[in-house]
Design a protein around this motif. Structure first.
Motif, PDB file in Angstrom:
ATOM      1  N   ARG A 137       0.934  -1.190  -0.062  1.00  0.00           N
ATOM      2  CA  ARG A 137      -0.074  -0.022  -0.146  1.00  0.00           C
ATOM      3  C   ARG A 137       0.969   1.001   0.038  1.00  0.00           C
ATOM      4  N   TYR A 138       2.000   1.268   0.688  1.00  0.00           N
ATOM      5  CA  TYR A 138       3.068   2.406   0.636  1.00  0.00           C
ATOM      6  C   TYR A 138       3.467   2.785  -0.542  1.00  0.00           C
ATOM      7  N   PHE A 139       3.726   1.520  -1.355  1.00  0.00           N
ATOM      8  CA  PHE A 139       4.473   1.936  -2.684  1.00  0.00           C
ATOM      9  C   PHE A 139       3.555   2.309  -3.673  1.00  0.00           C
ATOM     10  N   GLU A 140       2.135   1.834  -3.300  1.00  0.00           N
ATOM     11  CA  GLU A 140       1.086   2.522  -4.295  1.00  0.00           C
ATOM     12  C   GLU A 140       0.841   3.821  -4.108  1.00  0.00           C
ATOM     13  N   ARG A 141       0.699   4.102  -2.753  1.00  0.00           N
ATOM     14  CA  ARG A 141      -0.032   5.302  -2.728  1.00  0.00           C
ATOM     15  C   ARG A 141       1.253   6.285  -2.610  1.00  0.00           C
TER      16      ARG A 141
END
Length: 81
Positions: free
Chosen positions: A20-24
């Motif tokens: 999620r961090y990489f996506e966001r």
């Protein structure tokens, strides 16, 4: 120091957070394998820093509680002549 190991459930949750961090933040999709590899890297290379900080914080808390206990015992002392 022993190797930092996570339960299967913890690993699933951490990997999900990494993805999620990489996506966001980076607008990049990170696959399951890559996220697990990154988690393993962090655990091996920098996990000790977090582990040691946790130990330091626990020691500080323990010292504070021992001091409070010592103060409480001192307050129980009876005056003597």
């Amino acid at each position: 120091m022993t190797t930092i190991k996570f339960s299967s459930q913890e690993k699933v949750q951490i990997v999900s957070k990494i993805q999620r961090y990489f996506e966001r933040e980076l607008e990049q999709e990170l696959g399951q394998f890559d996220a697990e590899f990154l988690l393993d890297f962090f655990a091996e290379e920098i996990g000790g820093y977090f582990y040691n900080r946790g130990l330091f914080d626990a020691q500080q808390l323990l010292n504070e509680r021992i001091e409070q206990l010592g103060d409480a015992i001192y307050e129980l002392e009876q005056p003597v002549n």
